[in-house]
Design an enzyme around this catalytic site. Sequence first.
Site, PDB file in Angstrom:
ATOM      1  N   ARG A 233       0.861  -1.187   0.000  1.00 36.25           N
ATOM      2  CA  ARG A 233       0.000   0.000   0.000  1.00 36.25           C
ATOM      3  C   ARG A 233       0.894   1.232   0.000  1.00 36.25           C
ATOM      4  NH1 ARG A 233      -1.592   2.338   4.691  1.00 36.25           N
ATOM      5  NH2 ARG A 233      -1.746   0.417   5.856  1.00 36.25           N
TER       6      ARG A 233
ATOM      7  N   HIS B 270      -3.782   4.190   4.864  1.00 35.44           N
ATOM      8  CA  HIS B 270      -4.879   3.218   4.951  1.00 35.44           C
ATOM      9  C   HIS B 270      -6.168   3.870   4.479  1.00 35.44           C
ATOM     10  CE1 HIS B 270      -7.381  -0.010   6.429  1.00 35.44           C
ATOM     11  NE2 HIS B 270      -8.079   0.847   7.147  1.00 35.44           N
TER      12      HIS B 270
ATOM     13  N   TYR C 137       4.291   5.243  11.122  1.00 34.58           N
ATOM     14  CA  TYR C 137       4.552   3.832  11.433  1.00 34.58           C
ATOM     15  C   TYR C 137       5.400   3.105  10.380  1.00 34.58           C
ATOM     16  CZ  TYR C 137       0.326   3.339   8.496  1.00 34.58           C
ATOM     17  OH  TYR C 137      -0.598   3.415   7.488  1.00 34.58           O
TER      18      TYR C 137
END
Length: 381
Positions: free
Chosen positions: A273, A277, A286
């Site tokens: 990805r 998100h 992160y």
Amino acid sequence: MSLTTPDTYMADDPAGDFPIVQLLTPEGERVSHPEFAYDGDDESIRELYRDLVLMRRVDFEAHALQRHGEIGLWPPAQGQEAAQIGSGRALRKQDFAFPTYREHGVALCRGVEPGKLVGLFRGTELGGWDPNEHGIALYSIVIGAQTLHATGYAMGLTLDGAVGHNDPDRDAAVIAYFGDGATSQGSVNEAFDWAAVFNAPVVFFCQNNQYAISASTDRQTRGPIAQRAGGFGFRGMRVDGNDVLACHAVTKAALQKARDGEGPTLIEAYTYRMGAHTTSDDPTRYRETAEVETWKLKDPIERVKRYLQVQGTPQEFFDALDAEAEVLGKNLREACKALPEPDLEALFSMVYVDGETPELLEQKAAYVAFRDGLETEGTPA
């Protein structure tokens, strides 16, 4: 070894038993595989490339619409174009897809208008399209729930006698899309078990984009996701999720196996990805920038472009496609802003197929009276 190690996933599978199927390298070179092959010609690859480019444009445009406040939320799909287009184009008309909320490319493959994709996120649509018309269910926001729906639908196909006739116009299959994070849900494992026990004609297509929001895959599981299928009694495979040819070939074979009455398959499409998100997320909190930069080199669109250029595809083809993408973007912006305000009265008529119950009619009447009262007082409902 971490599954997220970007430079080793192609050549060094940590499990050893699940080598990744790849038919087009990041450098745009065709390679062979002992079991799977893409059976289309270069013209068909140009069509896949067109799908990839237009899907990315829809994704970028919707992301921009969210940033301009036109829609409330958007789940970006950049990086996952090959997994969705490759698998989506392997479906036949009579097959049925059960998506999560990020399968924009699969929806486009099933003929859903781009403007319909943003209605749910603008809050003007209760769903967005007619599932029966397009052969794809509405987006599932509940993580993993659609795998149970897919298994039940697939069992229904078997009971209806729609599999195992060697008839390309009759035999049907089901595909369920979900992410790596969904595999930690009990419902997904229940779906695996029921599909195996009842030999359901379903393909479980996991897009392992390596992050369930902010939790990396290796914080959820210690082995390849594809390995789980063996525990339930059916086959699991890993495919390069950034390789549209490999995704198409592997999914096509798994769907045919299902249509032939030979039961379920789990496909783990190993991808990445590239963005957040959702647009409410900040991935820089992160994951490292270097990891993202490494995956840019494995871009699913650029590798197809390199291949087509080497094969002599004229520049006019790419220029025309860029122009088509511009028109698509403009139309999507206009379609989004033109979406009508929802009529909540209609919600009561869309709960059951066979009409409204007395309780729903009572609730509907109460809502309509409340709405009309507000309008009479000059306040919008």
